[in-house]
Design a protein around this motif. Structure first.
Motif, short mmCIF file in Angstrom:
data_model
loop_
_atom_site.label_atom_id
_atom_site.label_comp_id
_atom_site.label_asym_id
_atom_site.label_seq_id
_atom_site.Cartn_x
_atom_site.Cartn_y
_atom_site.Cartn_z
N LYS A 149 -5.13 2.38 -54.63
CA LYS A 149 -3.52 2.08 -54.44
C LYS A 149 -3.00 4.35 -54.56
O LYS A 149 -2.44 4.26 -53.16
CB LYS A 149 -2.40 1.79 -54.95
N ALA A 150 -3.52 4.44 -54.77
CA ALA A 150 -3.47 5.49 -55.51
C ALA A 150 -4.01 7.00 -54.40
O ALA A 150 -3.22 8.01 -53.77
CB ALA A 150 -3.77 6.27 -56.22
N SER A 151 -4.70 6.50 -53.72
CA SER A 151 -5.94 7.83 -52.70
C SER A 151 -6.01 6.76 -51.34
O SER A 151 -6.99 7.76 -50.56
CB SER A 151 -6.95 7.80 -53.18
N GLN A 166 -6.87 2.89 -58.37
CA GLN A 166 -7.42 4.18 -57.49
C GLN A 166 -7.24 3.69 -55.86
O GLN A 166 -6.80 4.93 -55.35
CB GLN A 166 -8.82 4.40 -57.51
#
Length: 460
Positions: A108-110, A106
Motif C-alpha cells: 500500500k505504501a509503495s 508495504q
C-alpha cells in the motif's frame, strides 16, 4: 573449546588495519565450482527434464523415471500441514499472518499505480504490475528453512504473482551431494521436511519440485518440458546455487547474491550480557564464515560479554561452528562513544543491526546502512528471522549501503504511462525534434514534427 573474538579498540594505533582485516571476506567462487555450474546449466538448457533427472539422481541420490516423480502436489502440502504438531501449525500460521500483514502494508505504501495530467492535458504516470511467475529456492533435507519459504513466497503472493514455483532438494540419506555415482538410487522420496511442505501450504505455493542445486536454478531459468520458465528466482542456497543464479541473471531476475550471515550489536552496556552473547551466537551458528560483532563504549561490559560467551558456549549444540565463527571473524570493539559506534556501524553496513540500548530511538537516526535494524534490548534478531513480520532476506557483505531487504517491490515491475494530448504534442514535439536533430537521429525528429501544426520542413 574456546571462542575468543578479537578485541579491538578505536583508541589503538593499529585499529584501522585490524578492523579492515576482520571485515574482509571474498565472494569469489572456486573456479572448479564455476566450471561445473556452467556445464550443468548448459546441459539442462539443452536436454531439459532428462538432464534434471540425471543430476538429481547423481547429486541427491533421488531416482525417478520422470519429473512427475519429483513433483510435489497440493495434497502433499496439506498432508504435511495436517501431520505436524499443533504447536508448529499454530506457530507457522501466526508467523505467516505477521509476514503477510507487513508486506500488505508495504504494498500500500509503495506499490500502487499512479498518474496525473499536466496543464496541456497530457497524462503521465506509472503502472505497477506483478511478475507472472517466480521461482523460489528452498534448502531441503536436513538443512530445511520453512521460515525462508514464508519470507520468499508471501511477498510474492501479496504482490499479485499468479504462479509461485518452489524447488526444494530432498536428498536420499547418504547420497553424495557434490556428485559421483556411488549413491543408491532406489527411492523417489528423499529427506522431505514436513514443516517446509506445511509452510508451502500456508504460503500459497503453486507448484513444487524435489530438485535442487544448479540444475534446479537452470530448470527455473530456462524452463523444461515439466518445469515452467520463471521471470525471477529468489531464495538462498549453497555455492553452486549462488554461482548458478549469477550466471542466469539477465535471462531471469534474481534477488541477490548473499554472503555469510552477519550480526552487529551496538550496545550501551544496559542489556544483560547473556542476552548479547546469545545474540552473537545466533548468527555464528549458521556458518563458520558468519560474522558477529559487538560495538560498545563500555570496556567492563565487553569483558562481561566475553565471560558470558565462555560460560554459555558449552550449552549450545552448535558450539564448534560458533567457536570457529567467533574466532575467525568475530570482534568485540571498544569505542570512544555511542556516536562513534554508530559511525563504525555505517561503515560495516551489517545485515542485522541490534541497537541494544536504553534509548534506541536516540541512536536510530544516526544509522544509515543496515539490512534490518532491531531497536531495544527485547528485540532479538531471531524474532525478525521468524515472525516479527519484516522480511529476513537481507543484503550482506556491506551491500546494505545500496541494497534493500526482499519485499513486495521485488515481485513487481513498473511501466511508465504517457498519453500526450494534441496541445502537449505541440510543446513537446519542438523540444524533442531539436534534441533529436542534435543527436543526428532525423527519424526521431520527424516523428515528433509530423504532429506539429503546421508541420515544419525537414532539416537536411
Amino acid at each position: 573449546m574456546q571462542a575468543k573474538p578479537v578485541r579491538l579498540s578505536t583508541d589503538s594505533a593499529d585499529f584501522e588495519a585490524a578492523f579492515r582485516d576482520r571485515l574482509h571476506w571474498s565472494a569469489d567462487t572456486d573456479a572448479a565450482i564455476e566450471q561445473r555450474v556452467a556445464d550443468i546449466l548448459a546441459d539442462v538448457q539443452a536436454r531439459g527434464d532428462a538432464a534434471v533427472l540425471d543430476y538429481t539422481a547423481r547429486f541427491d541420490g533421488l531416482a525417478a523415471d520422470s519429473m512427475a516423480g519429483l513433483e510435489l502436489t497440493q495434497a502433499d502440502f496439506k498432508a504435511a500441514f495436517d501431520a505436524i504438531p499443533a504447536a508448529q501449525r499454530d506457530a507457522l500460521q501466526a508467523a505467516a499472518r505477521r509476514v503477510r500483514s507487513y508486506h500488505e502494508a508495504q504494498k500500500k505504501a509503495s506499490g500502487e499505480s499512479w498518474s496525473y495530467r499536466d496543464e496541456d492535458g497530457t497524462l503521465l504516470g506509472q503502472k505497477v504490475t506483478p511478475l507472472d511467475r517466480v521461482g523460489i529456492y528452498v534448502p531441503g533435507g536436513k538443512a530445511a528453512y520453512p521460515s525462508s519459504l514464508l519470507m520468499n513466497a508471501i511477498p510474492a503472493h501479496v504482490a499479485g504473482v499468479q504462479e509461485i514455483i518452489m524447488v526444494v532438494p530432498t536428498p536420499v540419506r547418504g547420497s553424495v551431494a557434490t556428485g559421483g555415482s556411488g549413491a543408491q538410487l532406489a527411492s523417489t522420496k528423499g529427506e522431505r521436511n514436513e514443516l517446509v511442505l506445511a509452510a508451502a501450504y500456508v504460503a500459497g505455493v503453486t507448484r513444487a519440485f524435489t530438485i535442487g542445486g544448479a540444475q534446479a536454478v537452470a530448470a527455473l531459468a530456462y524452463g523444461t518440458d515439466t518445469v515452467p520458465k520463471v521471470d525471477k528466482i529468489t531464495g538462498p542456497g549453497n555455492a553452486y546455487v549462488a554461482s548458478a543464479k549469477k550466471r542466469v541473471f539477465g535471462t531471469v531476475g534474481i534477488d541477490m547474491i548473499a554472503g555469510p550471515s552477519e550480526i552487529l550489536v551496538l550496545a550501551d552496556g544496559s542489556t544483560p550480557a547473556d542476552w548479547v552473547a546469545m545474540d552473537l551466537f545466533s548468527q555464528a551458528e549458521h556458518d563458520e564464515l558468519a560474522q558477529s560483532i559487538l560495538l560498545c563504549p563500555d570496556a567492563a561490559y565487553i569483558d562481561a560479554v566475553q565471560e558470558a560467551i565462555d560460560r554459555l558456549l558449552p550449552t549450545v549444540p552448535r558450539a564448534e561452528i560458533i567457536a570457529k565463527s567467533l574466532n575467525g571473524r568475530g570482534a568485540l570493539i571498544h569505542t570512544r562513544s555511542m556516536e562513534e559506534a554508530c559511525a563504525i556501524s555505517n561503515r560495516i553496513a551489517p545485515e542485522h543491526l541490534e541497537v541494544s540500548s536504553i534509548e534506541p530511538h536516540r541512536w536510530e537516526p544516526l544509522l544509515r546502512h543496515a539490512g534490518a535494524i532491531f531497536l531495544g534490548a527485547y528485540t532479538s534478531e531471531s524474532l525478525g528471522d521468524y515472525c516479527a513480520g519484516p522480511n529476513h532476506v537481507l543484503p550482506t557483505s556491506g551491500t546494505a549501503r545500496f541494497s534493500s531487504p526482499l519485499g513486495v517491490y521485488d515481485f513487481q515491475k513498473r511501466s511508465s504511462l504517457i498519453e500526450v494530448s494534441e496541445a502537449g504534442a505541440q510543446a513537446l514535439g519542438t523540444i524533442a525534434a531539436e534534441l533529436a536533430y542534435g543527436e543526428g537521429l532525423q527519424a526521431h525528429a520527424r516523428a515528433a514534427e509530423l504532429r506539429l501544426k503546421p508541420v515544419p520542413p525537414a532539416r537536411g
